[in-house]
Write an enzyme that holds these catalytic residues in place. Structure first.
Site, short mmCIF file in Angstrom:
data_model
loop_
_atom_site.label_atom_id
_atom_site.label_comp_id
_atom_site.label_asym_id
_atom_site.label_seq_id
_atom_site.Cartn_x
_atom_site.Cartn_y
_atom_site.Cartn_z
N ASP A 94 0.80 -1.09 -0.04
CA ASP A 94 0.09 0.20 0.00
C ASP A 94 1.04 1.23 -0.04
O ASP A 94 1.82 1.23 1.03
CB ASP A 94 -0.86 -0.23 1.16
CG ASP A 94 -1.90 -1.13 1.35
OD1 ASP A 94 -2.47 -1.49 0.08
OD2 ASP A 94 -2.11 -1.81 2.38
N ASP A 112 -14.05 -4.35 -2.20
CA ASP A 112 -14.16 -4.26 -0.85
C ASP A 112 -15.46 -4.76 -0.32
O ASP A 112 -16.16 -3.95 -0.66
CB ASP A 112 -13.58 -2.86 -0.43
CG ASP A 112 -12.10 -2.38 -0.79
OD1 ASP A 112 -11.48 -3.27 -1.02
OD2 ASP A 112 -11.80 -1.07 -0.67
#
Lengths: 205, 259
Positions: free
Chosen positions: B11, B130
Site C-alpha cells: 500500500d 472491498d
C-alpha cells in the site's frame, strides 16, 4: 543483437521489452515496418489478448516477412497468442488463419472442470532435447494466463497440465513458441529468453 | 499442477509503503521499489501495488514508483488505486505494470472494465472489491455490502452480484478484500471468499486478515481462493513468502517451490 518485437496492437509490450533489455538485447518494435523484420537477428511475437488481433499481421505484410525470415533461419519466438499463431488457427477466431508452421489448431479449455482462464504458476514437463529449454528441469514453474491452448504435438518440448496436458512450449529448428510468459516467470523465464537469444542462426526449417 | 499464488501487497501513500489496521493507524514501511524487489526475491508469486494517494502530484510519484519497481521485477506486477479511465490504465501499463486493479471508478462507471479489457486484454484487468458482511441481509455473506473510499462509503452493490457483473464485463480476476478482517491478522473471511469464488469462473484473490500460515491454508481449502494476498506479515519480517510457501507445501497446498 537486433531483436524485432512485433506490435500488433494486442496489448502491452513493456514487460517483454524490459526483459530483453535486461538480457542485453536491443529490441526494436515494429508494427508495420518490414525492414526491421528483414534485418532482424531474432524475431519475437509477444501476445496477450484475442487471436483475432493477428489479422493485422496479414494486412501489414508481417506474416509474409516473418515467413521469409524463418526460411532464412532467423530464430523466431512466439509468446502466448504469438505461439498459438504458429498453429493453423484457433477456435477463438475461426476465420483467422495462423502461420501453420504446426498443422494443428488451438481451442478453448473445456468448461465445467476448473476455472477458465488458466492463471498462475504451473509446472513444466520438459523434453530433454529442447534447445530453447536447455538447463530447465521438469517441475520448474512458469507463469500462464490464457483460455485457449495448443494440443500436445510432435514438436512439443514442454507440456503443462491444466484439466489435461497441453503444449507449454513448441520448437522445430528455429521456430519456437511458449504459451507461458517467460518475461514474467522469474529466473526460469529469463533463462529461457537467454537461451533464445543465444540460439545459433542455423538449421532453418 | 497449477499452484496457489502468494501475492505480496504494497500500500503506497506519497511514494512510501504504508500499512494500517482496518484502513487507519498508518505507519511507514519503506520504499515501494525496494520492497517489491525484496518480496520477489523472497518468493512472492506476484506483486500488487495499491496507491492510496489521491492528489495529482501523488499520481506522478506513482508512475515513477511503478517505473522503478518494474525495472527489476520479472514476476507479474499489478498496480491499482486512482485508475479512473483507460488512459490512466495505459499510463500505468506503459510504466511497466502487467495488470491494473480498478475499484471505485469501476463502480461509478462499470464500462471502464470493458474498455480496459478491450485494449489490454482481460488478463490485464483485476477488479478489486472491498466487502463487508451485512447482518441485516437475507444472506449476510453473498449479499455483503460493497464499499468504497477505504471502507467508508456504502455503494448499494452486493458482493456476489457485483463480482458476476465484473466477470461478464471482462474482468480477468477478482481481488476480494474483507473489510471485517482487513488488518486484524485474525484470518481471512473464508465464507465470503468461497461465496465469490464459487459464483465466478475467474480467479479470486483473497485479501484481508492474513496472520498465520494456517490462515492461508484455510482460505485455499475452505475459502476456495486461487491466490491470497498479504502485506504486513511480510513487511516486518514476520515471514517471507518463501518460508510461508515451505510451510504451506508441508500442509499439502500446491505452491511454487523452489522460488
Amino acid at each position: 543483437m537486433r531483436v524485432a518485437v512485433i506490435d500488433y496492437k494486442a496489448g502491452n509490450l513493456t514487460s517483454v521489452l524490459k526483459a530483453l533489455r535486461h538480457l542485453g538485447a536491443e529490441p526494436e518494435v515494429t508494427d508495420a515496418d518490414l525492414t526491421l523484420i528483414e534485418r532482424a537477428e531474432r524475431i519475437v511475437l509477444p501476445g496477450v489478448g484475442h487471436f483475432a488481433a493477428t489479422a493485422r499481421l496479414d494486412s501489414t505484410g508481417i506474416t509474409t516477412a516473418v515467413r521469409a525470415a524463418i526460411a532464412r533461419g532467423v530464430p523466431f519466438l512466439g509468446i502466448c497468442v504469438g505461439m498459438q499463431w504458429l498453429f493453423a488457427g484457433s477456435s477463438e477466431e475461426p476465420n483467422q488463419r495462423g502461420l501453420a508452421a504446426f498443422p494443428q489448431s488451438c481451442s478453448r479449455f473445456p468448461e465445467g472442470h476448473e476455472k477458465v482462464p488458466h492463471v498462475g504458476w504451473n509446472s513444466l514437463e520438459v523434453c530433454p532435447n529442447s534447445r530453447l529449454l536447455a538447463g530447465i528441469s521438469s517441475g520448474e514453474y512458469v507463469y500462464f494466463t490464457h483460455s485457449y491452448r495448443a494440443p500436445v504435438v510432435a514438436e512439443t518440448v514442454a507440456a503443462s497440465n491444466y484439466i489435461e496436458p497441453f503444449s507449454a512450449a513448441v520448437e522445430r529448428a528455429n521456430v519456437m513458441g511458449v504459451q507461458f510468459h517467460p518475461e514474467k516467470s522469474g529466473a526460469t523465464g529469463l533463462k529461457i529468453l537467454r537461451n533464445f537469444l543465444a540460439f545459433a542462426m542455423e538449421g532453418a526449417c | 499442477m497449477l499452484t496457489k499464488r502468494i501475492i505480496a501487497c504494497l500500500d503506497v501513500h506519497d511514494g512510501r509503503v504504508v500499512k494500517g489496521v482496518q484502513f487507519v493507524d498508518i505507519i511507514d514501511a519503506g520504499d515501494p521499489a525496494e520492497l517489491a524487489a525484496r518480496h520477489a526475491r523472497e518468493g512472492a508469486d506476484e506483486i500488487v501495488l495499491l496507491d492510496i494517494t489521491a492528489t495529482h502530484e501523488g499520481r506522478k510519484t506513482l508512475l515513477d514508483t511503478v517505473r522503478r519497481a518494474a525495472k527489476v521485477l520479472f514476476v507479474p506486477f499489478c498496480v491499482g488505486g486512482g485508475i479512473r479511465s483507460a488512459r490512466d490504465a495505459e499510463q500505468v501499463f506503459d510504466a511497466g505494470a502487467d495488470k491494473v486493479s480498478v475499484n471505485s471508478a469501476a463502480l461509478v462507471d462499470p464500462m471502464l472494465i470493458d474498455a480496459i479489457g478491450r485494449s489490454f486484454g482481460a488478463q490485464a484487468v483485476v477488479v478489486a472489491i472491498d466487502a463487508r458482511r451485512d447482518p441485516t441481509a437475507a444472506d449476510p455473506v453473498r449479499d455483503a455490502q460493497v464499499l468504497v473510499q477505504g471502507g467508508r462509503k456504502v455503494t448499494g452493490r452486493r458482493v456476489v452480484e457485483w463480482a458476476h457483473e465484473a466477470e461478464a464485463r471482462g474482468a480477468g480476476e477478482i481481488l476480494l478484500t474483507s473489510m471485517d478482517s482487513d488488518g486484524t491478522r485474525a484470518g481471512f473471511d473464508c465464507e465470503l471468499t468461497a461465496a465469490v469464488s464459487e459464483a465466478v469462473n475467474i480467479p479470486v484473490i483473497a485479501s484481508g486478515g492474513a496472520g498465520t500460515v494456517a490462515h492461508f491454508a484455510e482460505v485455499f481449502a475452505r475459502g476456495k481462493a486461487d491466490a491470497a494476498l498479504a502485506a504486513s506479515i511480510f513487511h516486518f519480517g514476520v515471514s517471507s513468502a518463501r518460508s510461508l510457501k515451505q510451510e504451506l507445501a508441508q500442509a499439502g497446498v500446491p505452491v511454487r517451490l523452489p522460488c
